[in-house]
Scaffold this motif. Structure first.
Motif, short mmCIF file in Angstrom:
data_model
loop_
_atom_site.label_atom_id
_atom_site.label_comp_id
_atom_site.label_asym_id
_atom_site.label_seq_id
_atom_site.Cartn_x
_atom_site.Cartn_y
_atom_site.Cartn_z
N ALA A 174 0.86 -1.18 0.00
CA ALA A 174 0.00 0.00 0.00
C ALA A 174 0.89 1.23 0.00
O ALA A 174 1.62 1.48 0.97
N VAL A 175 0.86 1.99 -1.10
CA VAL A 175 1.71 3.17 -1.25
C VAL A 175 0.87 4.41 -1.04
O VAL A 175 -0.08 4.66 -1.79
N VAL A 176 1.23 5.18 -0.01
CA VAL A 176 0.51 6.40 0.32
C VAL A 176 1.48 7.57 0.14
O VAL A 176 2.50 7.65 0.84
N ASP B 176 1.97 -4.43 3.33
CA ASP B 176 3.18 -3.66 3.56
C ASP B 176 2.80 -2.21 3.28
O ASP B 176 2.65 -1.81 2.12
N VAL B 177 2.61 -1.41 4.33
CA VAL B 177 2.16 -0.03 4.18
C VAL B 177 3.36 0.90 4.19
O VAL B 177 4.16 0.90 5.14
N LEU B 178 3.49 1.70 3.14
CA LEU B 178 4.60 2.63 3.01
C LEU B 178 4.07 4.03 2.74
O LEU B 178 3.35 4.24 1.75
N GLY C 199 3.27 -0.28 12.31
CA GLY C 199 2.86 -1.03 11.13
C GLY C 199 2.98 -0.24 9.85
O GLY C 199 2.66 -0.76 8.78
N VAL C 200 3.43 1.01 9.95
CA VAL C 200 3.58 1.86 8.76
C VAL C 200 5.06 2.18 8.58
O VAL C 200 5.71 2.73 9.48
N ARG C 201 5.61 1.83 7.44
CA ARG C 201 6.98 2.22 7.11
C ARG C 201 6.95 3.59 6.43
O ARG C 201 5.92 3.99 5.86
N THR C 202 8.06 4.31 6.46
CA THR C 202 8.11 5.64 5.87
C THR C 202 9.35 5.81 5.00
O THR C 202 10.37 5.12 5.19
N LEU D 4 10.10 0.64 -3.38
CA LEU D 4 10.53 0.39 -2.00
C LEU D 4 9.58 -0.50 -1.23
O LEU D 4 9.86 -0.86 -0.08
N SER D 5 8.45 -0.84 -1.82
CA SER D 5 7.45 -1.65 -1.12
C SER D 5 7.46 -3.08 -1.64
O SER D 5 8.09 -3.39 -2.66
N HIS D 6 6.71 -3.94 -0.93
CA HIS D 6 6.74 -5.37 -1.25
C HIS D 6 5.31 -5.90 -1.32
O HIS D 6 4.50 -5.65 -0.44
N GLY D 7 5.03 -6.65 -2.37
CA GLY D 7 3.72 -7.26 -2.53
C GLY D 7 3.44 -7.57 -3.98
O GLY D 7 3.91 -6.87 -4.89
N ASP D 8 2.66 -8.63 -4.21
CA ASP D 8 2.30 -8.99 -5.58
C ASP D 8 1.38 -7.96 -6.21
O ASP D 8 1.31 -7.84 -7.43
#
Length: 288
Positions: free
Chosen positions: A8-10, A36-38, A52-55, A74-78
């Motif tokens: 999840a890219v925010v 994977d929340v970024l 639970g949120v990476r920055t 920079l994020s991970h997920g299908d």
């Protein structure tokens, strides 16, 4: 069975802390997916965010498409959920339902849910990925999509090179959609899945009129075969003159149009005539 993996890219500039907090709260409450929340801080150092949120901090404002490219790398997920910082998910299974639609067909590249204003205000035309904006509840294949909240298949996104980062703001979704369709992927609108987003005019952004015009020309120069490229631009000139009645705004728009013709749009890879026919059959020929 392992859960589907979703990045999840925010993207945020930190100017909407209340809205961002709700966006993240409802995102972290999602069930049935491995998240994977970024949060990418575009000229903002993200602070005070929940566990639970990476920055990631970018010292300069990269613009929307390049900021999202950074987040995707920079994020991970299908799957990648691109998620506006003032949106929110009304149900804990909203994201899982989007993933279920995506996994129903390996040729799907994008799933767009139906955005609604939480206060009941009418949504802008761009929320409905069809020429007839009144058909908000009619789902199925489309040739464009609303970028604010949508799910992308990472393999498709990476295959076509991601967002056109140099666009900065405006029409990056049209450019990406054309490249995906030309590569044989599908885009679908799933109106049964609802997300919330405030109904705000795109023209609120200071760069709107200039980049709207410049990027419209860049889309044509990058993606459309001759003579559709100049026909596409000519039709949008007529549409804009009919819609925009503010002389100053119209002057800025035409300056952006000139910029689009005189600056480098990036690599040119015209879509095939087969893709043109496919887009036309889906109700939106690539001249509008």
């Amino acid at each position: 069975m392992p859960l589907p993996t979703v990045a999840a890219v925010v993207l945020s500039q930190g100017t909407r802390p209340v809205e961002l907090a709700k966006a993240l709260e409802t995102l972290l409450a999602q069930t049935g997916v491995d998240l994977d929340v970024l949060v990418v801080g575009n000229a903002w150092e993200p602070t005070g965010l929940p566990d639970g949120v990476r920055t990631h901090h970018e010292p300069d404002n990269l613009g929307i498409p390049e900021g999202r490219n950074v987040g995707a790398r920079l994020s991970h997920g299908d799957y990648i959920l691109f998620y506006d910082d003032d949106a929110w998910l009304p149900e804990p299974d909203t994201l899982a339902r989007m993933v279920a639609v995506m996994e129903s067909d390996p040729h799907l590249a994008i799933v767009q849910p139906r955005p609604t204003d939480p206060d009941g205000k009418p949504g802008p035309r761009r929320w409905v990925p069809r020429l007839d904006a009144r058909s908000a509840e009619r789902g199925g294949d489309t040739v464009v999509f609303w970028e604010g909240v949508h799910l992308e298949r990472r393999t498709a996104f990476e295959q076509v090179g991601g967002w056109p980062g140099h666009f900065f703001y405006g029409h990056e979704g049209i450019d990406l959609a054309m490249r995906l369709l030309d590569a044989g992927w599908r885009i679908t609108y799933a109106p049964g899945i609802v997300v919330h987003h405030p109904a705000l005019p795109a023209s609120r952004h200071a760069v709107f009129y200039r980049m709207n015009a410049r990027n419209r020309v860049w889309v044509a120069r990058r993606n459309l075969p001759h003579p559709l490229d100049w026909k596409y631009v000519a039709i949008w000139v007529l549409i804009t003159v009919a819609r925009v009645h503010d002389r100053e705004a119209l002057g800025i728009w035409f300056e952006g149009l000139r910029e689009g013709w005189t600056t480098d749009p990036g690599p040119r890879h015209p879509i095939s005539w087969r893709t043109v026919a496919r887009m036309t059959a889906l109700g939106r020929p690539p001249i509008i």
